[in-house]
Design a protein around this motif. Structure first.
Motif, PDB file in Angstrom:
ATOM      1  N   ASP A   6     -11.305  -5.442  -2.015  1.00  0.00           N
ATOM      2  CA  ASP A   6     -11.830  -4.583  -2.748  1.00  0.00           C
ATOM      3  C   ASP A   6     -11.510  -2.934  -2.646  1.00  0.00           C
ATOM      4  OD1 ASP A   6     -13.337  -6.436  -4.697  1.00  0.00           O
ATOM      5  OD2 ASP A   6     -15.156  -6.333  -3.118  1.00  0.00           O
ATOM      6  N   ASP A   7     -11.573  -2.934  -1.098  1.00  0.00           N
ATOM      7  CA  ASP A   7     -11.029  -1.608  -0.620  1.00  0.00           C
ATOM      8  C   ASP A   7      -9.471  -1.169  -1.178  1.00  0.00           C
ATOM      9  OD1 ASP A   7     -13.552  -1.028   0.477  1.00  0.00           O
ATOM     10  OD2 ASP A   7     -12.794  -1.478   2.442  1.00  0.00           O
ATOM     11  N   VAL A   8      -8.586  -2.199  -0.774  1.00  0.00           N
ATOM     12  CA  VAL A   8      -7.312  -1.991  -1.373  1.00  0.00           C
ATOM     13  C   VAL A   8      -6.987  -1.818  -2.779  1.00  0.00           C
ATOM     14  CG1 VAL A   8      -4.961  -3.137  -1.135  1.00  0.00           C
ATOM     15  CG2 VAL A   8      -6.606  -3.335   0.705  1.00  0.00           C
ATOM     16  N   ALA A   9      -7.967  -2.371  -3.559  1.00  0.00           N
ATOM     17  CA  ALA A   9      -7.834  -2.288  -5.003  1.00  0.00           C
ATOM     18  C   ALA A   9      -8.182  -1.059  -5.450  1.00  0.00           C
ATOM     19  CB  ALA A   9      -8.926  -3.270  -5.851  1.00  0.00           C
ATOM     20  N   VAL A  28      -3.019 -11.770  -0.997  1.00  0.00           N
ATOM     21  CA  VAL A  28      -2.055 -11.190   0.115  1.00  0.00           C
ATOM     22  C   VAL A  28      -2.467 -10.039   0.990  1.00  0.00           C
ATOM     23  CG1 VAL A  28       0.025 -11.411  -1.846  1.00  0.00           C
ATOM     24  CG2 VAL A  28      -1.345  -9.283  -1.540  1.00  0.00           C
ATOM     25  N   SER A  29      -3.748  -9.712   0.800  1.00  0.00           N
ATOM     26  CA  SER A  29      -4.458  -8.762   1.698  1.00  0.00           C
ATOM     27  C   SER A  29      -5.146  -9.502   2.730  1.00  0.00           C
ATOM     28  CB  SER A  29      -5.387  -7.847   0.824  1.00  0.00           C
ATOM     29  OG  SER A  29      -6.041  -6.797   1.670  1.00  0.00           O
ATOM     30  N   ALA A  68       3.021  -3.366  -7.967  1.00  0.00           N
ATOM     31  CA  ALA A  68       3.894  -2.866  -6.775  1.00  0.00           C
ATOM     32  C   ALA A  68       2.959  -1.831  -5.813  1.00  0.00           C
ATOM     33  CB  ALA A  68       5.029  -2.058  -7.512  1.00  0.00           C
ATOM     34  N   THR A  69       2.249  -1.093  -6.593  1.00  0.00           N
ATOM     35  CA  THR A  69       1.430  -0.093  -6.070  1.00  0.00           C
ATOM     36  C   THR A  69       0.230  -0.944  -5.044  1.00  0.00           C
ATOM     37  OG1 THR A  69       1.734   1.386  -7.625  1.00  0.00           O
ATOM     38  CG2 THR A  69      -0.151   1.843  -6.037  1.00  0.00           C
ATOM     39  N   ALA A 115      -1.335  -2.926   0.085  1.00  0.00           N
ATOM     40  CA  ALA A 115      -1.915  -4.219   0.862  1.00  0.00           C
ATOM     41  C   ALA A 115      -1.237  -4.179   2.471  1.00  0.00           C
ATOM     42  CB  ALA A 115      -1.710  -5.400   0.164  1.00  0.00           C
ATOM     43  N   VAL A 116       0.182  -3.867   2.140  1.00  0.00           N
ATOM     44  CA  VAL A 116       0.946  -3.511   3.435  1.00  0.00           C
ATOM     45  C   VAL A 116       0.349  -2.400   4.209  1.00  0.00           C
ATOM     46  CG1 VAL A 116       3.342  -3.097   4.143  1.00  0.00           C
ATOM     47  CG2 VAL A 116       2.945  -4.611   2.286  1.00  0.00           C
ATOM     48  N   ASP A 117       0.017  -1.317   3.781  1.00  0.00           N
ATOM     49  CA  ASP A 117      -0.269  -0.186   4.444  1.00  0.00           C
ATOM     50  C   ASP A 117      -1.580  -0.796   5.264  1.00  0.00           C
ATOM     51  OD1 ASP A 117       1.932   1.322   3.653  1.00  0.00           O
ATOM     52  OD2 ASP A 117       0.491   2.526   2.264  1.00  0.00           O
TER      53      ASP A 117
END
Length: 197
Positions: free
Chosen positions: A50-53, A44-45, A80-81, A86-88
């Protein structure tokens, strides 16, 4: 299609200890779900998952003392977080036109980590399992975005249709339809390539 809990009956105790600042307990929560989280984010990203995680875990650490719920609620909150992060991240990338792609997992590091954790595990088995997982994630990534995300949340995240529907602002029926269509499309892809499940 619910994934069984990994921590199980010990979850409340592990969560409570993590909320009181026990690093070992937080590490256990992280080890339980981070591999699934990374697979989900790889679908989804659009950036470096890794950065999003890492952003997800930082956000979770800040809000951990306020979290209340069982293991299913924990996984739902975490995914959800991650979805919000990922959206941000996607919005930031769209604004800056930065299209960098993450490098993925280094198999050598994975084998070393597995060998350290379980000395009896053959690194060749780890590589084959990793390759199979990566091929499955790549196949899911080829699906339309909604179907891919639903399958990742259901199969990898272990979330129920109701929880996924709430995350995606949809209905459980629409989630089940998207999952069914995604699985059917994957099956057709396997048929075309001559691979038997």
């Amino acid at each position: 299609m619910k994934t069984p809990s990994v921590i199980g009956e010990d979850f409340a105790g592990v969560l409570g200890a993590a909320q009181r600042g026990d690093e070992g307990a937080f590490a256990r929560l992280w080890r339980d779900v981070n591999p699934s989280l990374l697979r989900y984010l790889s679908v989804v990203s659009r950036g470096d998952h890794d950065d999003v995680a890492a952003e997800t875990w930082a956000s979770v650490a800040r809000g951990l003392t306020r979290f209340q719920g069982d293991e299913e609620h924990w996984r739902a909150w975490l995914f959800a977080t991650a979805r919000r992060r990922a959206v941000d991240d996607g919005r930031r990338r769209a604004r800056s036109r930065d299209l960098a792609v993450g490098n993925g997992t280094d198999l050598d590091e994975l084998c070393v980590a597995v060998r350290a954790a379980r000395p009896s595990v053959d690194p060749a088995d780890v590589v084959l399992a990793h390759q199979a997982v990566e091929e499955a994630v790549a196949a899911i990534r080829s699906l339309p975005p909604l179907q891919a995300e639903v399958l990742m949340l259901r199969l990898v995240g272990g979330l129920s249709s109701d929880v996924v529907a709430a995350l995606l602002d949809s209905t459980p029926g629409a989630v089940r339809v998207a999952a069914h269509r995604g699985l059917k499309r994957l099956s057709q892809q396997l048929d075309r390539t001559g691979v038997t499940p």
